[in-house]
Scaffold this motif. Structure first.
Motif, mmCIF file in Angstrom:
data_model
loop_
_atom_site.group_PDB
_atom_site.id
_atom_site.type_symbol
_atom_site.label_atom_id
_atom_site.label_comp_id
_atom_site.label_asym_id
_atom_site.label_seq_id
_atom_site.Cartn_x
_atom_site.Cartn_y
_atom_site.Cartn_z
ATOM 1 N N TYR A 32 33.462 -30.133 -15.691
ATOM 2 C CA TYR A 32 32.457 -29.114 -16.020
ATOM 3 C C TYR A 32 31.945 -28.328 -14.939
ATOM 4 O O TYR A 32 30.751 -28.141 -14.634
ATOM 5 N N ASN A 34 32.412 -23.974 -13.772
ATOM 6 C CA ASN A 34 33.078 -22.489 -13.911
ATOM 7 C C ASN A 34 32.986 -21.951 -12.743
ATOM 8 O O ASN A 34 32.186 -21.959 -11.699
ATOM 9 N N TYR A 36 32.493 -17.656 -11.001
ATOM 10 C CA TYR A 36 31.912 -16.440 -11.340
ATOM 11 C C TYR A 36 32.331 -15.511 -10.131
ATOM 12 O O TYR A 36 32.572 -15.937 -8.880
ATOM 13 N N PRO A 44 26.854 -11.525 -11.690
ATOM 14 C CA PRO A 44 28.043 -12.382 -11.961
ATOM 15 C C PRO A 44 28.555 -12.082 -13.130
ATOM 16 O O PRO A 44 28.198 -12.058 -14.179
ATOM 17 N N TYR A 49 36.115 -21.032 -16.725
ATOM 18 C CA TYR A 49 35.354 -22.008 -17.310
ATOM 19 C C TYR A 49 36.253 -23.372 -17.534
ATOM 20 O O TYR A 49 37.393 -23.432 -17.585
ATOM 21 N N ASP A 50 35.331 -24.692 -17.609
ATOM 22 C CA ASP A 50 36.081 -25.863 -17.857
ATOM 23 C C ASP A 50 36.898 -26.188 -16.681
ATOM 24 O O ASP A 50 38.089 -26.761 -16.941
ATOM 25 N N TYR A 87 31.280 -17.797 -6.854
ATOM 26 C CA TYR A 87 30.364 -18.725 -7.093
ATOM 27 C C TYR A 87 30.923 -19.787 -7.873
ATOM 28 O O TYR A 87 31.679 -19.440 -9.033
ATOM 29 N N GLN A 89 29.789 -23.099 -10.443
ATOM 30 C CA GLN A 89 28.399 -23.708 -11.317
ATOM 31 C C GLN A 89 28.909 -24.749 -11.920
ATOM 32 O O GLN A 89 29.806 -24.761 -12.819
ATOM 33 N N TYR A 91 27.940 -27.615 -15.009
ATOM 34 C CA TYR A 91 27.117 -27.820 -16.154
ATOM 35 C C TYR A 91 27.373 -29.233 -16.753
ATOM 36 O O TYR A 91 27.095 -29.328 -17.835
ATOM 37 N N PRO A 95 19.194 -30.265 -13.426
ATOM 38 C CA PRO A 95 19.298 -28.865 -13.411
ATOM 39 C C PRO A 95 20.509 -28.117 -13.217
ATOM 40 O O PRO A 95 21.209 -28.836 -12.349
ATOM 41 N N LEU A 96 21.082 -27.292 -13.840
ATOM 42 C CA LEU A 96 22.334 -26.380 -13.784
ATOM 43 C C LEU A 96 22.334 -25.843 -12.295
ATOM 44 O O LEU A 96 21.184 -25.528 -11.851
ATOM 45 N N PHE A 98 24.269 -24.093 -8.734
ATOM 46 C CA PHE A 98 25.653 -23.241 -8.348
ATOM 47 C C PHE A 98 25.983 -23.799 -6.866
ATOM 48 O O PHE A 98 25.124 -24.205 -6.012
#
Lengths: 107, 121
Positions: A32, A34, A36, A44, A49-50, A87, A89, A91, A95-96, A98
């Motif tokens: 999980y 990502n 950017y 960004p 992803y993933d 960056y 990140q 998920y 809290p999400l 970075f």
């Protein structure tokens, strides 16, 4: 909270070089994650992803790998337009959060 | 194509309330498919996720800001808003409104262009 540690914080490489950035999570986040790209004065932009899936329209020289706590983002052949800050990140947990970013420059 | 645009004062005095609005165009905010999110960026702290709100009312805020943050939705204007109370210089940042895909795989896209808010007397 989940801590995301990116390294290096900056790098300088030549056009055509292979560039790798690592991101380490403080806990297992499975896939999980990502990546950017942020250019100066811009928001960004999602690239990966993933952990390893390329967003539509993103050049194939960008790639991502990893799972669990250790992840890598790679530019296979650095181009002048890739000058930016990158960056990671996560998920997996709220809290999400970075990573601190990696600034990529041309040597 | 959904687009987001932030608006609000660029200068806020210490101890006052920061208020920003995000206008969503090209799509409706009336959906729980997406989480309407605020993220800020400072030179010192990097990118910080502030929180989100769903159309249905569910919210989640970063515990580091939770006591001072409110995110609300105005469906009549297709907007969502951020209020941050009791601001200090540490709240000086570029604030982005963002759409969170919400369900896995999950990502932030699109982003607004960002708006710089400076806290100063």
């Amino acid at each position: 909270d989940m801590q995301m540690t990116q390294s290096p914080s900056s790098l300088s490489a030549s056009v055509g070089d292979r560039v790798a950035i690592t991101c380490q999570a403080s806990q297992d986040i499975s896939k999980y994650l990502n990546w950017y790209q942020q250019k100066p004065g811009k928001a960004p932009k999602l690239l990966i992803y993933d952990a390893s899936n390329l967003e539509t329209g993103v050049p194939s020289r960008f790639s991502g790998s990893g799972s669990g706590t250790d992840f890598t983002f790679t530019i296979s052949s650095l181009q002048p337009e890739d000058i930016a800050t990158y960056y990671c990140q996560q998920y997996d947990n709220l809290p999400l959060s970075f990573g601190g970013g990696t600034k990529v420059e041309i040597k | 194509q959904v687009q987001l645009q932030e608006s609000g004062p660029g200068l806020v005095k210490p101890s006052e309330t920061l208020s920003l609005t995000c206008t969503v165009s090209g799509g409706s905010i009336r959906t729980d498919d997406y989480y309407w999110t605020w993220i800020r960026q400072t030179p010192g702290e990097g990118l910080e996720w502030i929180g989100y709100r769903l159309y249905s009312g569910t919210t989640y805020y970063n515990p580091s800001l939770e006591s001072r943050v409110t995110i609300s939705v105005d469906t009549s204007k297709n907007q969502f808003s951020l209020k941050l109370t009791s601001v200090t210089a540490a709240d000086t940042a570029v604030y982005y409104c963002v759409r969170d895909r919400g369900s896995n795989p999950r990502w932030f896209d699109p982003w607004g262009q960002g708006t710089l808010v400076t806290v100063s007397s």
